[in-house]
Motif scaffolding. Structure first.
Motif, mmCIF file in Angstrom:
data_model
loop_
_atom_site.group_PDB
_atom_site.id
_atom_site.type_symbol
_atom_site.label_atom_id
_atom_site.label_comp_id
_atom_site.label_asym_id
_atom_site.label_seq_id
_atom_site.Cartn_x
_atom_site.Cartn_y
_atom_site.Cartn_z
ATOM 1 N N THR A 220 0.852 -1.186 0.000
ATOM 2 C CA THR A 220 0.000 0.000 0.000
ATOM 3 C C THR A 220 0.889 1.237 0.000
ATOM 4 O O THR A 220 2.082 1.167 0.301
ATOM 5 C CB THR A 220 -0.906 0.032 1.244
ATOM 6 N N PHE A 230 2.015 0.674 -6.614
ATOM 7 C CA PHE A 230 1.605 0.221 -7.940
ATOM 8 C C PHE A 230 2.762 -0.487 -8.636
ATOM 9 O O PHE A 230 2.611 -1.578 -9.196
ATOM 10 C CB PHE A 230 1.136 1.430 -8.747
ATOM 11 N N ALA A 233 3.789 -3.804 -6.883
ATOM 12 C CA ALA A 233 2.834 -4.872 -7.181
ATOM 13 C C ALA A 233 3.071 -5.467 -8.558
ATOM 14 O O ALA A 233 2.652 -6.596 -8.837
ATOM 15 C CB ALA A 233 1.403 -4.341 -7.079
ATOM 16 N N PHE A 242 -2.808 -4.824 -3.827
ATOM 17 C CA PHE A 242 -2.247 -3.501 -3.533
ATOM 18 C C PHE A 242 -3.358 -2.476 -3.338
ATOM 19 O O PHE A 242 -4.478 -2.639 -3.844
ATOM 20 C CB PHE A 242 -1.296 -3.032 -4.644
ATOM 21 N N GLY A 268 -6.508 -4.837 -7.010
ATOM 22 C CA GLY A 268 -6.083 -3.535 -6.527
ATOM 23 C C GLY A 268 -7.240 -2.646 -6.123
ATOM 24 O O GLY A 268 -8.380 -2.832 -6.549
ATOM 25 N N LYS A 295 -11.009 -4.990 -9.121
ATOM 26 C CA LYS A 295 -10.503 -3.691 -8.688
ATOM 27 C C LYS A 295 -11.629 -2.893 -8.044
ATOM 28 O O LYS A 295 -12.815 -3.115 -8.312
ATOM 29 C CB LYS A 295 -9.927 -2.919 -9.877
#
Length: 399
Positions: A220, A230, A233, A242, A268, A295
């Motif tokens: 994170t 980002f 990950a 993430f 994510g 997501k």
């Protein structure tokens, strides 16, 4: 006070989980709207749903600091035993990030001490191992910048590892923590921090010993750290999920072009404040749009850039970080002063009012994607509506 509060939370823990399960087990919370791109937004039909993870979890929280081989600081928060209250409480002194010369210029009465809901060196909880979450701070930030979030995660059964990115941290930018430290890219620092925690856990006397589930790791980050999360990950195959808080598509070059970066292949979540004056909300939405499902997108109405940190609260009664730098005689550039205050203004959503929503959706997402919860607990608009104010909008694409 904290011990009593946690005892009360533990007693209602099962009831809270039941309420959360009822809000998400069959989609009966409300109507689901499907967009052209396949994403879905759930709207409440029969009232609001109680968030299962808005309050602190059943665990006490311990704190430990280690260092990488280059000397940079790494802070770790972990689920602790009930006896944690007997260990020293963690207090953050933001002035400690300054050089000794600058610290000497600050009136001791104006040196804010920020209490963190954790205990240094506390005995670990015994019902692990627990999933691991890496946390990357923002530009001019520091490992403790999002104390509410990282301790909240630890209370719900995560080991949180937060390094000092001295290339862009407050202490690094002020020239204290970066001296003699070779420059490293953010994903390298995060991956190295995980390795350092693994090495530390090999010692029998480390509170991390046998505490981490290394098959379940997430990353994170906030702002610059959101981009770091980002990228990590995408580059570290140990990462299973993430969360990026206030993330941009990337830094433009001199010609205004933004280089393409690999998109993570893991689930994510993106969170943003709709009044963010540092990273425009549309930029975070663009990142979400380009992600692969599953997501989630969480939008916090009226919130500024610092809503995902405790920075607005540290020394608030004494003028905050901006006043501290003035006391030290620092002449910070306008853009850095703006970064240190965006989201703290009275016309923005008070970060303290948004913490419960940020905490809940972070925990709910991580527990589901890392296999703790068999079904998503409160990852829906009905639960989001329970936080109004501030108004929360949740969009998801399960794939």
């Amino acid at each position: 006070m904290l011990t009593t509060r946690r005892a009360l939370l533990a007693s209602v823990f099962a009831l809270a989980l039941f309420a959360g399960a009822c809000s998400s087990d069959s989609g009966s919370d409300g109507a689901t709207t499907t967009k052209a791109d396949g994403a879905t937004t759930t709207t409440a039909a029969d009232g609001k749903a109680d968030p299962a993870y808005a309050e602190m979890g059943p665990n006490q929280v311990g704190s430990r600091s280690i260092a990488l081989d280059d000397g940079r600081r790494v802070v770790i928060w972990y689920p602790a035993a009930d006896s944690a209250a007997d260990a020293p409480p963690e207090t953050f002194d933001i002035a400690s990030l300054l050089s000794p010369e600058l610290q000497a210029k600050i009136d001791p009465d104006l040196r804010p001490q920020y209490d963190i809901d954790a205990h240094i060196g506390a005995d670990p909880a015994t019902d692990g191992p627990y999933p691991v979450v890496l946390f990357s701070h923002g530009y001019a930030g520091f490992p403790e910048q999002s104390a509410d979030l990282v301790t909240h995660l630890a209370s719900w059964g995560f080991v949180v590892i937060a390094p000092d990115h001295v290339e862009r941290s407050l202490s690094g930018l002020l020239g204290t923590a970066s001296q003699g430290v070779a420059k490293r890219e953010d994903p390298e620092v995060l991956s190295a921090s995980l390795d350092a925690a693994i090495a530390d856990a090999k010692a029998d006397d480390s509170p991390l010993h046998d505490l981490m589930d290394l098959d379940e790791v997430a990353v994170t980050g906030h702002s610059a750290g959101a981009s770091a999360a980002f990228l990590t990950a995408s580059s570290d195959d140990r990462i299973k999920a993430f969360i990026s808080y206030s993330v941009s598509p990337g830094r433009p070059d001199d010609d205004g072009n933004v280089a393409e970066r690999p998109v993570p292949k893991v689930p994510g979540m993106v969170m943003l404040g709709t009044a963010d004056g540092i990273i425009e909300p549309e930029q975070s939405v663009a990142v979400y749009d380009g992600m692969e499902p599953p997501k989630y997108l969480v939008e916090i109405e009226g919130a500024g850039h610092l809503v995902f940190s405790d920075i607005c609260l540290i020394g608030k009664d004494q003028g905050g970080l901006v006043q501290l730098t003035k006391e030290a005689g620092l002449d910070l550039p306008e853009d850095l002063l703006r970064l240190a205050s965006d989201g703290c203004e009275p016309d923005k959503t008070d970060p303290a009012d948004a913490f419960a929503a940020i905490d809940h959706f972070s925990v709910a997402f991580l527990r589901y994607e890392l296999g703790i919860d068999e079904e998503p607990m409160g990852l829906d608009q009905a639960t989001a509506d329970s936080f109004d104010p501030p108004q929360i909008t949740l969009t998801s694409d399960p794939g």
